[in-house]
Scaffold this motif. Structure first.
Motif, mmCIF file in Angstrom:
data_model
loop_
_atom_site.group_PDB
_atom_site.id
_atom_site.type_symbol
_atom_site.label_atom_id
_atom_site.label_comp_id
_atom_site.label_asym_id
_atom_site.label_seq_id
_atom_site.Cartn_x
_atom_site.Cartn_y
_atom_site.Cartn_z
ATOM 1 N N ARG A 148 -25.130 -78.566 -33.278
ATOM 2 C CA ARG A 148 -24.228 -79.271 -34.210
ATOM 3 C C ARG A 148 -24.240 -80.790 -33.977
ATOM 4 N NH1 ARG A 148 -18.854 -76.498 -32.537
ATOM 5 N NH2 ARG A 148 -19.917 -76.840 -30.559
ATOM 6 N N TYR A 195 -28.097 -86.723 -26.982
ATOM 7 C CA TYR A 195 -26.743 -86.591 -26.441
ATOM 8 C C TYR A 195 -26.506 -85.214 -25.836
ATOM 9 C CZ TYR A 195 -25.664 -90.941 -28.825
ATOM 10 O OH TYR A 195 -25.661 -92.248 -29.225
ATOM 11 N N ASP A 207 -15.900 -80.458 -32.902
ATOM 12 C CA ASP A 207 -16.873 -80.989 -33.858
ATOM 13 C C ASP A 207 -16.122 -81.955 -34.768
ATOM 14 O OD1 ASP A 207 -18.555 -81.422 -36.116
ATOM 15 O OD2 ASP A 207 -19.568 -79.513 -35.762
ATOM 16 N N VAL A 208 -16.662 -83.128 -34.956
ATOM 17 C CA VAL A 208 -16.009 -84.164 -35.770
ATOM 18 C C VAL A 208 -15.680 -83.668 -37.175
ATOM 19 C CG1 VAL A 208 -18.268 -85.121 -36.417
ATOM 20 C CG2 VAL A 208 -16.277 -86.568 -36.560
ATOM 21 N N SER A 244 -18.463 -91.630 -23.694
ATOM 22 C CA SER A 244 -18.048 -91.805 -22.294
ATOM 23 C C SER A 244 -16.568 -92.151 -22.151
ATOM 24 C CB SER A 244 -18.895 -92.909 -21.658
ATOM 25 O OG SER A 244 -18.647 -94.152 -22.281
ATOM 26 N N THR A 286 -14.717 -94.700 -23.833
ATOM 27 C CA THR A 286 -14.342 -96.118 -23.919
ATOM 28 C C THR A 286 -13.009 -96.296 -24.664
ATOM 29 O OG1 THR A 286 -16.709 -96.588 -24.021
ATOM 30 C CG2 THR A 286 -15.241 -98.410 -24.539
ATOM 31 N N ASP A 291 -15.193 -84.925 -28.422
ATOM 32 C CA ASP A 291 -16.658 -85.027 -28.471
ATOM 33 C C ASP A 291 -17.209 -83.606 -28.407
ATOM 34 O OD1 ASP A 291 -18.736 -87.595 -27.906
ATOM 35 O OD2 ASP A 291 -19.577 -85.619 -27.510
ATOM 36 N N TYR A 328 -23.690 -94.902 -19.982
ATOM 37 C CA TYR A 328 -23.778 -93.834 -20.977
ATOM 38 C C TYR A 328 -24.617 -94.353 -22.152
ATOM 39 C CZ TYR A 328 -22.229 -90.157 -24.168
ATOM 40 O OH TYR A 328 -22.193 -89.105 -25.045
ATOM 41 N N THR A 335 -20.017 -97.811 -26.488
ATOM 42 C CA THR A 335 -19.529 -98.901 -27.347
ATOM 43 C C THR A 335 -19.019 -100.049 -26.479
ATOM 44 O OG1 THR A 335 -18.683 -97.152 -28.776
ATOM 45 C CG2 THR A 335 -17.949 -99.387 -29.261
ATOM 46 N N ILE A 373 -24.905 -84.444 -34.297
ATOM 47 C CA ILE A 373 -25.403 -85.243 -35.425
ATOM 48 C C ILE A 373 -26.561 -86.136 -34.965
ATOM 49 C CG2 ILE A 373 -24.694 -87.099 -37.051
ATOM 50 C CD1 ILE A 373 -22.065 -85.507 -37.424
#
Ligand SMILES: C[S@@+](CC[C@H](N)C(=O)[O-])C[C@H]1O[C@@H](n2cnc3c(N)ncnc32)[C@H](O)[C@@H]1O
Length: 232
Positions: free
Chosen positions: A122, A117, A91-92, A61, A63, A79, A31, A35, A124
């Motif tokens: 929306r 992505y 949305d965060v 993905s 993690t 996500d 991905y 991270t 970021i």
């Protein structure tokens, strides 16, 4: 690749030459921007206990979900564009969570427009880190993290500065740190050695020498604490 043993880090320089630990993968190393899971493992070991609720609002993905399962932490991964079924679309900046309900938050946001992505407007990752819109979006994200995190608990943000040829250097780390400082108390700053494919290619190094610029050799890991219920 031979993976070293997974151990608790004791200095502010972290290095682990693989995205995942053990025999299985955590998240998906293929991905883009996944991270390294040992980072999340180390954070959870230090700042959480079994059964604590951990949230990753930009879960990619997955993690964080996988590391939480390994360590018996409860977890919710959000996500904008869920990669797996156990990730909840959100949305965060507007998480479907009660205020002061989460024990620990880990977030690895997009660092400018270097990775595609999703086509969601929306996202970021569609915002350039050379423009203020990126920092305004990240400020809303940090405020939302502050809202849902319990008082006296911790969050960690993993990010990298950005340099693109013919563009000004974007000190994303320092900019995001100064936004977070308005809400949280700094606990520590870790430098995490980067092991991405770019750094393995000789011609990238030759170009960096010739162009008199530097390739990104580390990511920041900012660890922050929510000290009070109200903004500092
Ligand atoms: C660097 S990746 C996260 C990688 C993840 N930690 C992993 O290990 O796979 C950043 C993620 O942020 C997500 N994202 C971008 N904008 C978002 C938004 N507004 N709300 C929620 N997620 C967003 C992207 O879809 C992408 O999956």
């Amino acid at each position: 690749m031979k993976k070293p043993e997974l151990t608790l880090q004791t200095t502010t320089l972290w290095d682990y030459p693989s995205q995942h630990y053990g025999d299985r993968m955590q998240g998906d190393q293929n991905y883009p921007g996944a991270t390294p899971s040992y980072i999340i493992w180390n954070l959870l070991k230090r700042y959480t206990r079994e059964r604590d609720l951990v949230v990753d609002p930009m879960c990619g993905s997955g993690t964080t979900i996988d590391v939480c399962k390994d360590l018996s932490r409860r977890v919710i991964g959000f996500d904008l564009s869920p990669y797996r079924e156990d990730i909840i679309p959100a949305d965060v900046r507007n998480l479907p969570l009660r205020s002061e309900s989460v024990d620990f938050i880990f977030i690895d946001p997009p660092y400018g427009k270097n990775i595609h992505y999703s086509d969601d407007p929306r996202c970021i990752g569609t915002l350039s880190a050379n423009e203020e819109g990126y920092y305004r979006a990240m400020e809303l994200c940090i405020r939302e993290i502050y809202r849902v995190l319990k008082t006296q608990r911790y969050m960690a943000l993993y990010c990298c500065d950005s340099f693109q040829k013919k563009k000004p250097f974007a000190p994303i780390g320092f900019r995001l740190f100064s936004i977070m400082e308005q809400w949280f108390i700094p606990v520590d700053i870790i430098a995490v050695v980067r092991h991405n494919r770019t750094l393995k290619r000789r011609h990238y190094h030759t170009e960096a020498e010739r162009g008199n610029y530097f390739l990104r050799g580390f990511n920041y890991l900012f660890i922050m604490k929510k000290e009070t219920k109200h903004k500092k």
